[in-house]
Motif scaffolding. Structure first.
Motif, PDB file in Angstrom:
ATOM      1  N   GLN A   4      -1.954  -7.209  12.776  1.00  0.00           N
ATOM      2  CA  GLN A   4      -2.010  -7.180  11.149  1.00  0.00           C
ATOM      3  C   GLN A   4      -0.299  -7.468  10.854  1.00  0.00           C
ATOM      4  N   LEU A  86      -6.192  -9.622   7.070  1.00  0.00           N
ATOM      5  CA  LEU A  86      -7.375  -9.611   7.793  1.00  0.00           C
ATOM      6  C   LEU A  86      -8.593  -9.035   6.569  1.00  0.00           C
ATOM      7  N   ARG A  87      -8.210  -8.174   6.152  1.00  0.00           N
ATOM      8  CA  ARG A  87      -9.429  -7.515   5.136  1.00  0.00           C
ATOM      9  C   ARG A  87      -9.641  -8.338   3.923  1.00  0.00           C
ATOM     10  N   VAL A 372      -6.184  -7.994  -8.240  1.00  0.00           N
ATOM     11  CA  VAL A 372      -6.979  -6.862  -8.057  1.00  0.00           C
ATOM     12  C   VAL A 372      -7.801  -6.781  -6.881  1.00  0.00           C
ATOM     13  N   ALA A 375      -5.340  -6.171  -3.884  1.00  0.00           N
ATOM     14  CA  ALA A 375      -5.058  -4.675  -4.023  1.00  0.00           C
ATOM     15  C   ALA A 375      -5.970  -4.007  -3.302  1.00  0.00           C
ATOM     16  N   ARG A 376      -7.420  -4.401  -3.619  1.00  0.00           N
ATOM     17  CA  ARG A 376      -8.239  -3.443  -3.092  1.00  0.00           C
ATOM     18  C   ARG A 376      -8.781  -3.890  -1.800  1.00  0.00           C
ATOM     19  N   ALA A 377      -8.189  -5.086  -1.304  1.00  0.00           N
ATOM     20  CA  ALA A 377      -8.314  -5.580   0.169  1.00  0.00           C
ATOM     21  C   ALA A 377      -7.276  -5.096   1.109  1.00  0.00           C
ATOM     22  N   GLU A 378      -6.014  -5.363   0.716  1.00  0.00           N
ATOM     23  CA  GLU A 378      -4.980  -5.512   1.447  1.00  0.00           C
ATOM     24  C   GLU A 378      -4.242  -4.112   1.057  1.00  0.00           C
ATOM     25  N   GLY A 379      -4.259  -3.514  -0.017  1.00  0.00           N
ATOM     26  CA  GLY A 379      -3.758  -2.358  -0.573  1.00  0.00           C
ATOM     27  C   GLY A 379      -2.678  -2.395  -1.401  1.00  0.00           C
ATOM     28  N   LEU A 380      -2.136  -3.865  -1.454  1.00  0.00           N
ATOM     29  CA  LEU A 380      -0.786  -3.914  -2.311  1.00  0.00           C
ATOM     30  C   LEU A 380      -0.913  -4.285  -3.450  1.00  0.00           C
ATOM     31  N   ILE A 381      -0.406  -3.866  -4.612  1.00  0.00           N
ATOM     32  CA  ILE A 381      -0.614  -4.197  -5.983  1.00  0.00           C
ATOM     33  C   ILE A 381       0.935  -5.023  -6.158  1.00  0.00           C
ATOM     34  N   HIS A 416       6.292  -6.450  -5.431  1.00  0.00           N
ATOM     35  CA  HIS A 416       5.484  -5.586  -5.666  1.00  0.00           C
ATOM     36  C   HIS A 416       5.310  -5.459  -7.285  1.00  0.00           C
ATOM     37  N   HIS A 418       4.907  -2.717  -8.973  1.00  0.00           N
ATOM     38  CA  HIS A 418       4.868  -1.060  -9.586  1.00  0.00           C
ATOM     39  C   HIS A 418       5.475  -1.106 -10.896  1.00  0.00           C
TER      40      HIS A 418
ATOM     41  N   GLU B  10       3.228  -1.781  16.453  1.00  0.00           N
ATOM     42  CA  GLU B  10       1.953  -1.345  16.091  1.00  0.00           C
ATOM     43  C   GLU B  10       1.210  -0.418  16.923  1.00  0.00           C
ATOM     44  N   MET B  76      -1.817  -0.827   8.645  1.00  0.00           N
ATOM     45  CA  MET B  76      -1.380  -1.698   7.446  1.00  0.00           C
ATOM     46  C   MET B  76       0.307  -1.291   7.284  1.00  0.00           C
ATOM     47  N   PRO B 107       1.482   1.392   0.934  1.00  0.00           N
ATOM     48  CA  PRO B 107       1.174   0.703  -0.322  1.00  0.00           C
ATOM     49  C   PRO B 107       0.898   1.844  -1.420  1.00  0.00           C
ATOM     50  N   PHE B 146      -6.724   4.487  -3.009  1.00  0.00           N
ATOM     51  CA  PHE B 146      -6.415   3.566  -2.191  1.00  0.00           C
ATOM     52  C   PHE B 146      -7.336   3.351  -0.807  1.00  0.00           C
ATOM     53  N   GLN B 149     -11.510   2.655  -1.156  1.00  0.00           N
ATOM     54  CA  GLN B 149     -12.116   1.170  -1.249  1.00  0.00           C
ATOM     55  C   GLN B 149     -12.322   0.672   0.276  1.00  0.00           C
ATOM     56  N   PHE B 150     -11.872   1.162   1.287  1.00  0.00           N
ATOM     57  CA  PHE B 150     -11.953   0.447   2.497  1.00  0.00           C
ATOM     58  C   PHE B 150     -13.257   0.751   2.958  1.00  0.00           C
ATOM     59  N   THR B 176      -6.532   0.401 -10.603  1.00  0.00           N
ATOM     60  CA  THR B 176      -6.470  -0.942  -9.905  1.00  0.00           C
ATOM     61  C   THR B 176      -7.216  -0.792  -8.489  1.00  0.00           C
ATOM     62  N   TRP B 177      -7.188   0.318  -7.805  1.00  0.00           N
ATOM     63  CA  TRP B 177      -7.761   0.555  -6.527  1.00  0.00           C
ATOM     64  C   TRP B 177      -9.162   1.034  -6.358  1.00  0.00           C
ATOM     65  N   PHE B 419       6.964   5.185  -9.795  1.00  0.00           N
ATOM     66  CA  PHE B 419       6.197   5.608 -11.013  1.00  0.00           C
ATOM     67  C   PHE B 419       6.435   6.901 -11.692  1.00  0.00           C
TER      68      PHE B 419
END
Lengths: 454, 454
Positions: A4, A86-87, A372, A375-381, A416, A418, B10, B76, B107, B146, B149-150, B176-177, B419
């Motif tokens: 990854q 990948l996700r 969005v 963010a839900r697939a790769e985790g990054l906002i 990002h 944030h 990794e 990740m 993330p 976070f 969702q996976f 968002t997550w 944050f």
């Protein structure tokens, strides 16, 4: 399992920046003097920029060495990871292979410190006391404050008023790094006072903030002006992104069919793409596509005119030939991200004009939709700016699903988000408006372009 | 030039978690049932936690294998960098060599997803629909949303009211997550309604939020409860931090004289320190110092009593022997960071009692002083929690300057502060109050401890 993240060692950070001007048969035409509209000499720029940066701006050397001290500072966070999405690929059910370069890994959270560190290094070498600069969404201002402290430089930031109020955390980050921030237009400069006199309620623009920063720099002993995008030397400093990505894709055993990035002034896009475009310019990769993505709220590349225009509202900075919606242009304050400069890097515009690259514009809600999901697939906002690149990658990935092609898509995840969560909040609540520029607004802005022979 | 970042591939992510219980001659005494105060059986925990986590909680195996799918998700962002704080050392003019493990690279921005991913994996394997949980400063809630969702899990977060309002960006990140967030105490549970009836203006506490989350979990089909710290299985999942750091320090050719981390419930501290404490427990590194740092606003380790106490306000969760300021304790709302749990991980308390570790408490302004200096030297803006670890490292580094010793200091930089910039803003404006717990407040809280034989 499929890898990854592709990581490089500190010592694999590039030793030289890549200067695309060396490989352009027809490079961008010269800058003009803001008052005389005659070609600008390096001496004209001397009160504004450090001497070494002026030299780099005019250079046609292909490779320019990165000073050791700059490399050592970049190694705080560089080389940045190249990630295989990948996700996200799986979520989109696409046969495309999607890679993103993660520039949000830098301490200020974007690609911007790549040039901020270099500029501060040259400023210090020249004995300057500090820099004045502008910032829109705040990524550039954060990066310059972050870099300035390593060299004991003061940093005065003029932040576009609408962002100053929308993104208080960005201001606090700049102050934590020791910078001073004022909303622009401010009463601190003649340019700012003149704008406020005409329109006390203005939400500000990058063009106005640039005018203020230049004025502050030239009227304060020991200060010069620092710019975070658009000009050649900034784009040059960003090429570490693409040079790293080339090595990392080699590790992955892939080569991109299409490279994608968002573009406000163009620096993150150039940083990723120029080392790849080198291979298109020299004919070895004729089919490579380079896609620059902008906002419909400030569509310089897709709806602007290719013409000479001033770089700032008060007409104190250089005049450049670029795609522009006019130096007086004010983006709608509802626009959440950066990507709000009225022009675009002249070198990128030249590549667009010559057919080496393409441009596309998106509304912001469609970008947040995809951000969005990412963010839900790769985790990054990601930052709203970066969301524009994601949106284009998403459309390309879906086209691959239609056609069944396993294209390799490389995009720059430039920062990002944030400090942009108020915008995500509006989006999630359905309260974020889209914005199209009206034809009239462009026509009015273009009436103010300078009249230049040829 | 000296290397700054030590990166692992990794595939160098640990394959097993380290369970310190296996190496403790006198492990922590058993949990008690919240109502009967008799030793708790695994069956008692079955309605609350997934079965595999209950098994891990009671395990005395030294190494527990990390499932492939969990490893792949951790990859990740893991292994995270180990960084040498070269510029900070120079700023402090210390002969100490300071290393920090950068967990803010995940993330969600902290070490918390290390266990969130594992917990969600086991929940999914068990066929659960979702998790309910509590969060204080928001790092844990973000991590669980976070991770959830996976695995297609729902996530219901009870967020301590004072943080919910101080840190809106944390809430937006969770949403968002895909998570659902309510301020706690809420009207959604009996426990919350009872607390609100007694004290409608309460600023909330972790103890209250835990009660609400447990109640929500046991009263909703397909839900169980997820906890982000304190218990053995959570601390176990965090040991990837220390196991990686051991390899990375080996690359650097160093070994720590002192390991430092902040501790609220203790999970990031245990994650870094337990693999090193293994070598103190087995006698091979008798001089290693392990320093747990807490806030004076919630000083369980330095001023609490070592006694059995309930883990939550409503007395529905297990009773554990730990250093505690009382399950009814409410931290002052002026306290900006996390580190606000009334107790502490029983395994850490056992190590403190047995003299294998030490604890120290700091006021928050002194922590922010050091965090701002660290941001200006190393570029990273850390979470207020992490600032407590930095403060202790700073004091140790200054002691080295006095004594001339070149000690090796290793600390866990557990999370970023992106944050938490409202707290930095208050600090920079001089508006952040310090807070000491009054002797009376502790005495009152301790009157409510359960009476347990022995």
């Amino acid at each position: 399992m499929t890898q990854q993240r592709f990581l490089l060692h500190e010592h694999e950070l590039p030793t030289h920046w890549y200067n695309i001007i060396a490989d352009m048969t027809n490079p961008p035409p010269p800058y003009l003097h803001p008052a005389t509209l005659q070609p600008l000499s390096p001496e004209d720029l001397a009160p504004i920029f450090p001497a070494e940066l002026i030299r780099q701006e005019g250079s046609s050397e292909r490779w320019i060495e990165i000073p050791d001290e700059v490399r050592h500072l970049l190694q705080m966070w560089r080389p940045t990871p190249l990630c295989r999405a990948l996700r996200w690929e799986k979520a989109l059910d696409t046969p495309a292979r999607i890679y993103y370069k993660w520039e949000g890994a830098s301490p200020p959270g974007s690609h911007k410190p790549n040039t901020a560190v270099a500029q501060c290094y040259y400023a210090r070498k020249e004995g300057l006391r500090g820099f004045a600069t502008e910032t829109g969404a705040g990524q550039w201002g954060s990066a310059l404050c972050f870099a300035a402290q390593f060299f004991g430089l003061e940093c005065r930031v003029f932040m576009v008023t609408s962002s100053y109020h929308q993104k208080p955390y960005r201001r606090v980050a700049m102050e934590t790094w020791g910078g001073s921030v004022v909303p622009s237009p401010s009463s601190m400069t003649q340019a700012g006072r003149a704008i406020l006199a005409r329109d006390p309620e203005t939400s500000g623009s990058l063009g106005m903030a640039i005018s203020e920063a230049i004025e502050y720099a030239v009227t304060h002993e020991g200060f010069k002006y620092s710019l975070g995008s658009v000009v050649n030397f900034v784009l040059l400093h960003q090429t570490v992104i693409g040079l790293e990505a080339q090595k990392q894709l080699e590790m992955a055993g892939d080569y991109p069919d299409i490279v994608i990035a968002c573009a406000g002034g163009g620096s993150n896009a150039a940083g990723l793409m120029f080392p790849f475009l080198k291979e298109k310019l020299n004919g070895s990769r004729p089919n490579l596509r380079a896609l620059f993505v902008e906002s419909t709220a400030c569509p310089s590349m897709t709806r602007g005119l290719y013409a000479y225009d001033w770089g700032d509202t008060a007409k104190t900075g250089p005049v450049a030939k670029m795609r522009t919606v006019g130096h007086g242009f004010v983006p709608a304050p509802v626009h959440a991200g950066g990507l709000r400069y009225h022009g675009m890097a002249p070198s990128i515009c030249t590549l667009l004009e010559q057919g080496f690259a393409e441009a596309r514009a998106y509304q912001q809600n469609g970008c947040f939709d995809v951000a969005v999901g990412f963010a839900r697939a790769e985790g990054l906002i990601v930052a709203p700016e970066t969301a524009h690149a994601l949106r284009a990658a998403y459309d390309e990935a879906l086209a691959c699903r239609e056609s069944g092609e396993s294209k390799v898509i490389l995009l720059n995840a430039s920062g990002h988000g944030h400090f942009d969560l108020a915008a995500y909040d509006s989006y999630l609540q359905g309260a974020l408006p889209d914005h199209d520029l009206e034809e009239d607004q462009i026509r009015r802005a273009l009436l103010e372009l300078p009249t230049v022979a040829g």
